[in-house]
Structure formats: structure tokens, C-alpha cells
Design a protein around this motif. Structure first.
Motif, PDB file in Angstrom:
ATOM      1  N   VAL A 170       0.823  -1.213   0.000  1.00  0.00           N
ATOM      2  CA  VAL A 170       0.000   0.000   0.000  1.00  0.00           C
ATOM      3  C   VAL A 170       0.859   1.266   0.000  1.00  0.00           C
ATOM      4  N   PHE A 171       1.879   1.287   0.856  1.00  0.00           N
ATOM      5  CA  PHE A 171       2.635   2.537   1.048  1.00  0.00           C
ATOM      6  C   PHE A 171       4.010   2.539   0.374  1.00  0.00           C
ATOM      7  N   GLY A 172       4.460   1.374  -0.104  1.00  0.00           N
ATOM      8  CA  GLY A 172       5.823   1.299  -0.627  1.00  0.00           C
ATOM      9  C   GLY A 172       6.809   1.178   0.529  1.00  0.00           C
ATOM     10  N   VAL A 173       8.104   1.172   0.198  1.00  0.00           N
ATOM     11  CA  VAL A 173       9.100   0.930   1.248  1.00  0.00           C
ATOM     12  C   VAL A 173       9.744   2.218   1.766  1.00  0.00           C
ATOM     13  N   ASP A 174       9.296   3.354   1.249  1.00  0.00           N
ATOM     14  CA  ASP A 174       9.873   4.619   1.718  1.00  0.00           C
ATOM     15  C   ASP A 174       9.522   4.891   3.173  1.00  0.00           C
ATOM     16  N   GLN A 175      10.386   5.649   3.815  1.00  0.00           N
ATOM     17  CA  GLN A 175      10.096   6.067   5.187  1.00  0.00           C
ATOM     18  C   GLN A 175       8.946   7.075   5.181  1.00  0.00           C
ATOM     19  N   ARG A 176       8.139   7.016   6.213  1.00  0.00           N
ATOM     20  CA  ARG A 176       7.020   7.967   6.328  1.00  0.00           C
ATOM     21  C   ARG A 176       7.157   8.753   7.627  1.00  0.00           C
ATOM     22  N   THR A 177       6.817  10.025   7.531  1.00  0.00           N
ATOM     23  CA  THR A 177       6.866  10.863   8.731  1.00  0.00           C
ATOM     24  C   THR A 177       5.585  11.683   8.818  1.00  0.00           C
ATOM     25  N   VAL A 178       5.359  12.269   9.963  1.00  0.00           N
ATOM     26  CA  VAL A 178       4.237  13.205  10.108  1.00  0.00           C
ATOM     27  C   VAL A 178       4.825  14.559  10.490  1.00  0.00           C
ATOM     28  N   SER A 179       4.022  15.573  10.349  1.00  0.00           N
ATOM     29  CA  SER A 179       4.519  16.875  10.796  1.00  0.00           C
ATOM     30  C   SER A 179       3.589  17.436  11.868  1.00  0.00           C
ATOM     31  N   ALA A 180       4.180  18.114  12.802  1.00  0.00           N
ATOM     32  CA  ALA A 180       3.449  18.792  13.873  1.00  0.00           C
ATOM     33  C   ALA A 180       4.374  19.874  14.413  1.00  0.00           C
ATOM     34  N   THR A 181       3.808  20.827  15.074  1.00  0.00           N
ATOM     35  CA  THR A 181       4.629  21.969  15.524  1.00  0.00           C
ATOM     36  C   THR A 181       5.725  21.530  16.486  1.00  0.00           C
ATOM     37  N   TYR A 182       5.471  20.449  17.224  1.00  0.00           N
ATOM     38  CA  TYR A 182       6.441  20.019  18.227  1.00  0.00           C
ATOM     39  C   TYR A 182       7.496  19.060  17.669  1.00  0.00           C
ATOM     40  N   ILE A 183       7.433  18.741  16.374  1.00  0.00           N
ATOM     41  CA  ILE A 183       8.445  17.849  15.793  1.00  0.00           C
ATOM     42  C   ILE A 183       9.553  18.691  15.161  1.00  0.00           C
ATOM     43  N   GLY A 184      10.795  18.409  15.554  1.00  0.00           N
ATOM     44  CA  GLY A 184      11.932  19.110  14.959  1.00  0.00           C
ATOM     45  C   GLY A 184      12.426  20.286  15.789  1.00  0.00           C
ATOM     46  N   SER A 185      11.738  20.587  16.880  1.00  0.00           N
ATOM     47  CA  SER A 185      12.225  21.674  17.738  1.00  0.00           C
ATOM     48  C   SER A 185      12.414  21.133  19.160  1.00  0.00           C
ATOM     49  N   SER A 186      13.034  21.934  19.997  1.00  0.00           N
ATOM     50  CA  SER A 186      13.304  21.410  21.338  1.00  0.00           C
ATOM     51  C   SER A 186      13.092  22.461  22.420  1.00  0.00           C
ATOM     52  N   LEU A 187      12.896  21.960  23.614  1.00  0.00           N
ATOM     53  CA  LEU A 187      12.711  22.826  24.782  1.00  0.00           C
ATOM     54  C   LEU A 187      14.104  23.155  25.327  1.00  0.00           C
ATOM     55  N   GLU A 188      14.398  24.428  25.446  1.00  0.00           N
ATOM     56  CA  GLU A 188      15.715  24.821  25.939  1.00  0.00           C
ATOM     57  C   GLU A 188      15.620  25.274  27.386  1.00  0.00           C
ATOM     58  N   ILE A 189      16.346  24.595  28.260  1.00  0.00           N
ATOM     59  CA  ILE A 189      16.424  25.025  29.661  1.00  0.00           C
ATOM     60  C   ILE A 189      17.910  25.229  29.951  1.00  0.00           C
ATOM     61  N   GLY A 190      18.316  26.472  30.004  1.00  0.00           N
ATOM     62  CA  GLY A 190      19.736  26.777  30.187  1.00  0.00           C
ATOM     63  C   GLY A 190      20.530  26.188  29.043  1.00  0.00           C
ATOM     64  N   GLU A 191      21.510  25.344  29.393  1.00  0.00           N
ATOM     65  CA  GLU A 191      22.372  24.719  28.392  1.00  0.00           C
ATOM     66  C   GLU A 191      21.721  23.483  27.776  1.00  0.00           C
ATOM     67  N   TYR A 192      20.658  23.015  28.429  1.00  0.00           N
ATOM     68  CA  TYR A 192      20.086  21.743  27.998  1.00  0.00           C
ATOM     69  C   TYR A 192      19.014  21.940  26.944  1.00  0.00           C
ATOM     70  N   ARG A 193      18.930  20.988  26.033  1.00  0.00           N
ATOM     71  CA  ARG A 193      17.890  21.005  25.007  1.00  0.00           C
ATOM     72  C   ARG A 193      17.200  19.651  24.985  1.00  0.00           C
ATOM     73  N   PHE A 194      15.863  19.670  25.072  1.00  0.00           N
ATOM     74  CA  PHE A 194      15.105  18.421  25.047  1.00  0.00           C
ATOM     75  C   PHE A 194      14.133  18.446  23.879  1.00  0.00           C
TER      76      PHE A 194
END
Lengths: 418, 290
Positions: B118-142
Motif C-alpha cells: 500500500v505505502f511502498g518501502v519509503d520512510q514515512r513521517t508526520v509533521s506537527a509543531t512540536y516535531i523538529g524543535s526542542s525545549l531549551e532550559i539553560g544549556e540543555y535542550r530536550f
């Protein structure tokens, strides 16, 4: 009389039918020439493998449309090796002993190809390589001919490291998957780096089934390298780029990328979009490189690829797989035989004209004149497939013969460059 | 020499990674841990959940909402799967273990092949505002995507723990895993209870699958990566313990993260299975098993 009439009508009808069939389907007598291979159609390399397969199938259709090879139809036999090197020796034994193929093509990529090299050498068979890297360096099979546009490790990392040095980078981080291809590549980069005075500040391998790279990127950032060389397969490329974006790699990094397989595949480029910007990575072909016949190939390829739901642009593997067929065709037509020894002898001393340019081989069966390029992604937008069809999104920065622009450094600046 | 800061960061990230491991293992903890069904198709259903989320998210819905909406559908799939398994193997009570294993392997392969077709063998991803960014607390990034995994793991563990301890059906599911005969004497139908439990185990996969495609791209054969790791978490936890699954996931995540940061990433898989072997040696019933 009736019998005679029937014979005349029968013969006439047969002649009419034969005449109405395109010349392509009329073959001289003789069993088909069997060409066999395994191809990763599922698993981590499946996306690339399925696209590559379209390239080979296109050649099979084209050559049969011209009447086949030596007047015999070409029959193509392919099995799915699931991207698993453990499956390929069994498949190639079957191709040789059960299917009795005349000519073998290697599966796409190093990891599935390496395990079949001893078998093919022992059987004395010609093997057309398919984007493998250094699989013949130890086996030394004199009937191996690789279609890939590279030769040794130097061609992979030389341009990358040279660009880093030019930007003033002195310290290097190398991380690579724990697998044949990635290790060959990374070891090459390590060796060149050591010999040319780089200080390697991070040097690690990761398991092939790693799902998240945040920890690795953190460690790389902590080592504060000025250049980061990555050797990975498609499955990991997206996760690595995401982690780089989320965690950050450090503002001192001048150049990032090198040996990331996957960033050449359209679906991956499309899904990463702007996250690709700034990355300097190897490639086999990008828009703007001119070869006779390649435009027509991509036009026909695209139609088939869209129907098959695979990489719709197919710049990386498909034309090189079509070129494998072209080389076989030219060798068989020149020698008038499918005897593997005679074909190999001819291939060793011939330059072939293909849709990816002229190809000739050195004594190890690798490209005598490598044409691997290092490109830098620039100004890539999110969710836009069309942008990758035009020159300018992947600018060739090395080698000089194909150069389209200079590398933008540091990495942070390159990510924002337009 | 690794700095304390880096080690602290590795532990914090290990917690997020551990919650991710726990969330993808919870369904298996119910099916294999409580019901003793060799549910090796669990990771394949997880990937199926990811692909359904991918499809549904094309309508513009947030992937987490997609996962929640898919839970009832997966519940029904789970019920159908158990019913088939019961009628074919369990009711005939011959070699349920081995045959069940073959059956669920078969289901996993069928799901994988269907996804490829149905989908082929390619990788599939979704997008959302929280994907690809991180929470920065001081030096740390989550990465936010890992924080989502953390939230889903806590939500599912709390929900399942409360369900199994506070509701009649939940307690019946725990009982059927311990003594099916006794449950029958109490007037409950063990088959229906197991069916319910299997439905829940599969429904959990819908949300966990949504989380999986949020955390990273998926492809049809990816289930193979998760078979070993999910079984490792469940056995380490002690079969059938929900909070134990979370704790086991955390142990695994923290250990892997710290090892990746100190010894190198190559050692990470050895940590999972090394811990499992150690646990089987000193406490075969697992951390929270009885």
C-alpha cells in the motif's frame, strides 16, 4: 486441397500476426539470455533498491524492444534480499544453480554484496557491481565491474575534508554505523584525516538499528569538533538530521555531512526539507550535470516510478543501474558472446558510453575515472518536491570539473544561506 | 573524561528515551505479561498504528489526536485477532505456545507485506509543531517529540494501572492471568475477559504507534527492530506489571543513554540484553513479578 488451403491460410495468418507485432518482440531462435540479481526491495535499503530496479527493468525493456542480445530475448530474474546480507549467498547460489543465469548483477549497496563475492569468484562468474564500496579490495575478483562513480575512500572524504581545511577546521568528529559500508567509508576518512594533520576529537560507531541520535549528537557537540563526518544508511539519516536540528551541533562546526546515504533519495529529501540546508554530502548526480541521454531517461523513469510509488526523481541509483545494462549490451554486442571470461576481458580494456557518461575500469574493477561529487544543500524549502529538479538546491562544491560553487561555512551560516 | 553536566544530561535524556521504550512495550505487557499469549505481532501492529496515524494526519489532525481516534479501531482488531487465535489454537489446547508463535509471526509478516504494497518501502513521517524543535532550559535542550513520548508513556501507564486495579474487568484480567479456573468458578467467562484484554493491548498500540511516528520516521520492516527491545522491557519488568514496564523502560533508557555518552553507541544494544540476562540470573520473575 482443403489441407493445402488450411496450410496457406495458417501460414499467411502467422505471417500477418508476426508482421503486426513490433519488431521488438520478434527474436531469432535460441533460449533467452538470463540476467539475474537480488535487490533490496524491502528493509532499510528497499526504497533505493526499488528505484534502482526500475532503471534495470527499463534497460531490459529497451534492449528487448531492439531485438534482445545476439537475437535472443533478455530474461530478467530478480529476488528480494530484504536488505540483508545474510540472504544474498543463498539467492546467488539459486540464481546460478537453479535459474542457470548467464550474467549476474550485484544487489544495490555494499552490505548485501560483500557476502557474495567469494562465491562469485569461486564460480568464475562475471559480476556487475551496483554501488558497492571496496567489496573487491580483499577478494580481488578479476571479473568484477562496479558501476558506482567512486573508487577508493579518498574520493569520498577528500573533497569534504579539503573543504573543511579551507574553512580553517582542524578538529574532526567521525561517527558511523557498525556495518561494512559505513565502516569502510569512515575508516577511509579517519586515515586521510590522520595523514593530513586533523585532530580527531570524537570517533565512535553506533549499532545499525539505533532509533534515536540525541545522545550521540550531544556527545559530538561536547567534543567541540570543527568538522563532522557522518557515514550512515538511509534509515538513520533522517533521525540524525532531526537530532542535529533539535540538539544543535555547535557554532564552531564549519562543515557537516560527508557520507550520508539517504540524503540523495527524493522522499527523504522531501521529508527533511529545510533541515538539509548547509549539509555537504556525496552524490552521484544532481541537476546541472550534463550527460547525453540522461534527460530522456529521467522523463521515462518518472512515469514508471510514480506508478510504482517509488522515488519520483531517481537521480541517485536508477540511471547507474540503466548504465549496467548498457555496459552488458555493449560488451555482448562487441564480443558476440555471453561467455563471462570473454566479456570480462573486453570490459577490462573498454570505455563504455552510458547515460551517466563514459565508464572504464581499473584493475580492481572500480571506476578508472571516478566522478563522485560533494554537494551542499542550499535554500531548500519544506514540502516542495519540484525544487529538487532544478540546479541550485544541491550545489556541487567538489571536484573542480563539476564544481558549481564554493562551500559556504560555517555550518550555522550555511543553514541560513539563500 | 566525561563532565558531570554531560552525565546529568544523559540521565535526563535517558528518562525520555526510557518512557518511549515503556510506551511501545505496554501493549505487549498486557498480552504477553498478563495473558501469556506469544504476541510477537505486537511491534507490527505498532507500525500499523504509525501508518494509520500517517494517513489520518493528512486530514490536518494532530498525530496524537489521530492515535486516540484509532484506539477503538485497534481495539476491534485486537478482539478479532484473539478470537481467531482462541478458536484455532487455544480452544484445541495443543501446542498453543509454538503454534501461537507461528501464527503471530505470520500476522506480523502479513501486516509488513500489506504495508509495503500500500505505502511502498519509503520512510514515512508526520509533521506537527512540536516535531523538529526542542525545549531549551539553560544549556540543555530536550526534543519536544521525546517529551510527547514521555507524556504518552505516563498517561498510558497511569490509565492501565488504574484500570487493572480499580475496575471489575481490570481485576478480572489480572485474575485470568493467574488462575483461569478460579475465575470461571467466580462466574466470569475467561475467554471474554482475555478477549477484552487483548483488545486493550492492541488499542494501546494505536496511541503508541502515533508516538512512534512522532519520535522518528517509520518504514514497514521497522517492527523487527522493536521485537527484541519490547520483549526485553516486559521480561525485565516482571510479566504483567504496568508500573514495572515503565520502570524497566526507564532503567533501559537511562542505561543506554549513559553508555552511549560514555562508552560509545556500539555498546548500547549489549546493555539491553546484558541487563535482561542479569535480571534472569538473579531475579527470574523480573523486577515487579511475583
Amino acid at each position: 486441397m482443403d489441407n493445402m488451403r488450411r496450410k496457406v491460410i495458417g501460414t499467411g495468418t502467422a505471417a500477418l500476426v508476426a508482421a503486426s507485432v513490433p519488431g521488438s518482440l520478434v527474436f531469432a531462435q535460441g533460449a533467452p539470455i538470463k540476467i539475474g540479481m537480488s535487490m533490496p526491495q524491502t528493509g532499510g535499503l528497499g526504497a533505493g533498491g526499488q528505484a534502482a530496479l526500475i532503471g534495470i527493468r527499463m534497460w531490459v525493456d529497451d534492449v528487448n524492444a531492439k531485438g534482445g542480445l545476439l537475437g535472443r530475448k533478455v530474461e530478467f530474474i530478480v529476488y528480494d534480499d530484504q536488505s540483508n546480507g545474510a540472504n544474498t549467498p543463498g539467492i546467488y547460489t539459486k540464481l546460478l544453480d537453479v535459474d542457470k543465469v548467464d550474467i549476474l548483477i550485484a544487489p544495490y549497496a555494499t552490505n548485501p554484496t560483500a557476502p557474495i563475492m567469494p562465491l562469485v569468484k569461486e564460480r568464475g562468474k562475471l559480476l556487475m557491481g551496483n554501488f558497492s564500496f571496496q567489496v573487491n579490495s580483499k577478494v580481488q575478483h578479476d571479473m568484477w565491474f562496479n558501476n558506482a562513480p567512486w573508487n577508493d575512500a579518498r574520493g569520498w572524504s577528500e573533497g569534504f575534508l579539503e573543504a573543511g581545511k579551507n574553512a580553517g577546521a582542524k578538529s574532526l568528529a567521525v561517527f558511523a554505523a557498525d556495518a561494512e559500508f559505513q565502516q569502510n567509508l569512515a575508516n577511509g576518512a579517519r586515515e586521510i584525516a590522520k595523514n593530513s594533520g586533523w585532530n580527531i576529537v570524537y570517533n565512535q560507531n553506533y549499532p545499525g538499528n539505533n532509533t534515536d541520535f540525541s545522545s550521540i549528537i550531544r556527545s559530538v557537540r561536547a567534543a567541540r569538533p570543527e568538522a563532522v563526518f557522518v557515514a550512515c544508511y538511509p534509515n538513520e539519516a533522517v533521525a540524525i538530521m532531526r537530532s542535529v536540528n533539535e540538539i544543535g551541533i555547535g557554532s564552531q562546526v564549519q562543515i557537516f555531512g560527508g557520507g550520508m546515504v539517504g540524503l540523495q533519495f527524493t522522499p527523504i529529501m522531501q521529508s527533511l526539507g529545510s533541515l538539509l540546508n548547509g549539509v555537504v554530502n556525496f552524490n552521484s548526480y544532481v541537476p546541472g550535470m550534463k550527460f547525453p541521454g540522461i534527460e530522456d531517461f529521467f522523463k521515462r523513469y518518472s512515469e514508471r516510478a510514480i506508478a510504482a510509488k517509488v522515488d519520483p526523481l531517481g537521480y541517485y541509483l536508477p540511471p547507474f543501474n540503466y548504465a549496467i545494462g548498457q555496459m552488458i549490451e555493449q560488451a555482448v554486442n562487441a564480443t558476440k558472446t555471453i561467455d563471462n571470461k570473454k566479456l570480462a576481458e573486453h570490459m577490462r580494456k573498454t570505455e563504455f558510453n552510458t547515460i551517466v557518461g563514459p565508464i572504464s575500469f581499473d584493475k580492481n574493477g572500480e571506476r578508472a575515472k571516478p566522478r563522485l561529487v560533494q554537494t551542499q544543500f542550499r535554500n531548500v524549502k519544506d514540502n516542495d518536491l519540484e525544487q529538487f529538479k532544478s540546479p541550485g538546491k544541491q550545489v556541487v562544491v567538489w571536484p573542480a570539473v563539476d564544481k558549481q560553487g564554493d562551500v559556504i561555512t560555517p555550518f550555522d551560516r550555511a543553514r541560513k544561506a539563500t | 573524561m566525561i563532565s558531570i553536566d554531560l552525565l546529568f544530561e544523559a540521565v535526563l535524556f535517558g528518562i525520555l528515551l526510557g518512557c518511549f521504550y515503556a510506551a511501545v512495550s505496554l501493549g505487549l505487557s498486557v498480552a504477553f505479561g498478563l495473558l501469556d499469549v506469544p504476541y510477537v505481532a505486537h511491534p507490527a501492529l505498532l507500525i500499523l498504528g504509525s501508518y494509520f496515524t500517517f494517513l489520518l494526519s493528512k486530514t490536518g489532525l494532530d498525530p496524537i489526536i489521530c492515535g486516540l481516534l484509532l484506539m477503538p479501531v485497534f481495539y476491534l482488531i485486537g478482539i478479532a485477532l484473539y478470537r481467531f487465535y482462541y478458536e484455532t489454537f487455544e480452544r484445541r489446547s495443543s501446542d498453543t505456545g509454538v503454534r501461537g508463535l507461528a501464527f503471530f509471526f505470520g500476522i506480523a509478516f502479513i501486516i509488513e507485506v500489506c504495508l509495503i504494497l500500500v505505502f511502498g518501502v519509503d520512510q514515512r513521517t508526520v509533521s506537527a509543531t512540536y516535531i523538529g524543535s526542542s525545549l531549551e532550559i539553560g544549556e540543555y535542550r530536550f526534543p519536544y517529540r521525546m517529551l510527547v513520548a514521555f507524556g504518552i508513556a505516563i498517561f498510558l501507564t497511569t490509565l492501565l494501572t488504574l484500570y487493572f486495579s480499580k475496575t471489575f474487568n481490570g481485576r478480572a484480567i489480572k485474575a485470568v492471568g493467574q488462575d483461569e479456573g478460579a475465575l470461571r468458578l467466580m462466574g466470569a467467562n475467561p475467554v471474554k475477559i482475555k478477549q477484552l484484554a487483548f483488545g486493550i493491548a492492541t488499542a494501546v498500540n494505536a496511541l503508541a504507534g502515533a508516538m512512534l511516528i512522532i519520535v522518528g520516521p517509520v518504514e514497514p520492516a521497522m517492527d523487527r527492530i522493536y521485537i527484541g527491545r519490547t520483549f526485553c522491557v516486559v521480561v525485565l519488568a516482571g510479566l504483567g506489571s504496568m508500573s514495572g514496564t515503565l520502570v524497566a523502560g526507564l532503567i533501559l533508557g537511562i542505561a543506554e543513554s549513559v553508555v552511549m555518552m560514555t562508552l560509545g553507541a556500539s555498546w548500547a544494544p549489549a546493555v539491553s540484553f546484558g541487563l535482561l540476562l542479569l535480571m534472569l540470573g538473579i531475579r527470574p520473575q523480573g523486577l515487579f513479578g511475583r
